[in-house]
Design an enzyme around this catalytic site. Structure first.
Site, PDB file in Angstrom:
ATOM      1  N   ASP A   1      13.210  13.382   1.686  1.00  0.00           N
ATOM      2  CA  ASP A   1      11.463  12.256   2.093  1.00  0.00           C
ATOM      3  C   ASP A   1      11.484  11.695   3.311  1.00  0.00           C
ATOM      4  OD1 ASP A   1       9.281   9.973   1.115  1.00  0.00           O
ATOM      5  OD2 ASP A   1      10.908  10.658  -0.864  1.00  0.00           O
TER       6      ASP A   1
ATOM      7  N   GLY B   1      12.307  13.821   6.896  1.00  0.00           N
ATOM      8  CA  GLY B   1      10.931  14.906   7.450  1.00  0.00           C
ATOM      9  C   GLY B   1      10.161  14.568   6.635  1.00  0.00           C
TER      10      GLY B   1
ATOM     11  N   PHE C   1       7.086  16.122   4.534  1.00  0.00           N
ATOM     12  CA  PHE C   1       7.013  17.635   3.741  1.00  0.00           C
ATOM     13  C   PHE C   1       5.905  18.444   4.257  1.00  0.00           C
ATOM     14  CE2 PHE C   1       5.890  14.086   0.467  1.00  0.00           C
ATOM     15  CZ  PHE C   1       5.093  13.810   0.459  1.00  0.00           C
TER      16      PHE C   1
ATOM     17  N   HIS D   1       0.098  13.451  -6.481  1.00  0.00           N
ATOM     18  CA  HIS D   1      -1.553  12.009  -6.872  1.00  0.00           C
ATOM     19  C   HIS D   1      -1.772  11.016  -5.817  1.00  0.00           C
ATOM     20  CE1 HIS D   1       0.792   8.816  -8.930  1.00  0.00           C
ATOM     21  NE2 HIS D   1       1.690   9.630  -7.724  1.00  0.00           N
TER      22      HIS D   1
END
Length: 344
Positions: free
Chosen positions: A204, A227, A229, A247
């Site tokens: 995350d 990091g 994504f 979402h």
């Protein structure tokens, strides 16, 4: 006469819905003060004693508790004795999947301010940005207390999604499970408590993983890595999970996240999306699904809940094939996908 009675009931119920923000705000106040934890689970406490424990005045506290008692949240006697009801016990922090954190989060400053600007979304804007002049994740980085509250709410979400995912899928054959956008690692802890062989990796933002405690890492069974994504995710895992991540993003960003996962995955790895699949017909769906859909619009503009067909389309465009959809004991389903050979 019958029609008049039905209309009167609808009018009263709609009136209460219109004033729902008042109930939500009182619940946040009670949660901020830790009131539920200060009332014995199966006993009484006088309002004067409770107010003193919360360092507030007894009369305004009584008035708030009486209003909540009208909704069966707490019990208040005529002489000012306060006791729990089944609903108010859910606000205790020692209750499994406690709603204490949700009571503080939903009307916390960041979310509260964004909903005040909801009309901005009707012309293509992002309410949160209109309210705070910054995106949601930048806001959370600048307001770490709210960010940790968000993490706590996700770990204790009332749908018990993490335990439900752990119970619905066989993780026993995995060596390494990577939870991408995994927050404080709550999902991995549920899975690793049930399956003794796998190790976990939570990936995350740097500020999120920095807040993970050593206890949360289960004595080294879980590693943490920071990091983005959007750029790259760790490779070498057998299972990649995205639990209630997509979402938060519009389609083009979802494709970037999915393609980053695909680039990191071997031919036999699996992708698991944990999402509440939106039922296109609201007469058949859960109310919470549509509320979350509008929450995403308030926070992120074009982010949204998605139908199974929507997920299938995103997966096909990012190098995956939707293998199956696994229902769980919570509203969250597991969408299992396998990588397609060749470039995405």
């Amino acid at each position: 006469m019958t029609e008049t009675l039905k209309t009167d009931v609808d009018r009263e119920e709609l009136d209460l819905l219109l004033r729902g923000f008042q109930v939500s705000r009182m619940l946040r106040l009670i949660a901020d003060l830790g009131v539920a934890d200060k009332i014995p689970p199966d006993g009484l406490v006088m309002v004067e004693v409770l107010a003193a424990a919360c360092a507030v005045l007894p009369e305004p506290m009584l008035r708030v508790l009486r209003a909540l008692a009208a909704f069966r949240i707490f019990e208040v006697t005529a002489d000012g004795a306060i006791a729990h009801t089944p609903r108010s016990r859910l606000l205790r922090t020692d209750t499994p999947n406690s709603l204490h954190h949700a009571a503080r989060f939903w009307t916390g400053p960041g979310s509260w301010g964004a909903w005040d600007k909801l009309d901005v979304a009707m012309t293509g804007g992002t309410p949160h940005e209109a309210a705070w002049n910054m995106g949601r994740f930048a806001y959370l980085k600048q307001h770490p207390e709210e960010a940790r509250l968000f993490d706590a709410m996700m770990a204790n979400f009332p749908d018990n999604r993490h335990a439900a995912v752990a119970a619905a899928y066989d993780f026993s054959g995995a060596g390494l499970i990577a939870d991408i956008g995994g927050g404080n690692g709550a999902a991995l802890r549920q899975i690793l408590a049930r399956f003794t062989t796998p190790r976990g990796l939570v990936f995350d933002r740097e500020d999120v993983v920095a807040a993970i405690t050593p206890d949360d890492l289960m004595k080294g069974r879980i590693a943490a890595e920071g990091g983005s994504f959007f750029d790259k995710v760790p490779d070498g895992a057998d299972i990649y999970m995205l639990i209630r991540v997509l979402h938060d993003w519009p389609d083009e960003d979802c494709l970037r996240i999915l393609r980053a996962c695909r680039a990191a995955m071997g031919a036999h790895a699996r992708l698991l999306l944990g999402e509440q699949i939106l039922e296109p017909d609201p007469a058949r769906g859960r109310a919470t699904g549509y509320l979350i859909d509008v929450q995403m619009m308030a926070m992120f503009g074009r982010a949204r809940q998605r139908s199974e067909a929507d997920f299938r389309c995103l997966l096909n465009q990012s190098g995956f094939s939707l293998y199956r959809v696994i229902p769980t004991a919570s509203p969250v389903s597991i969408i299992e996908a396998e990588p397609i050979a060749g470039p995405s």
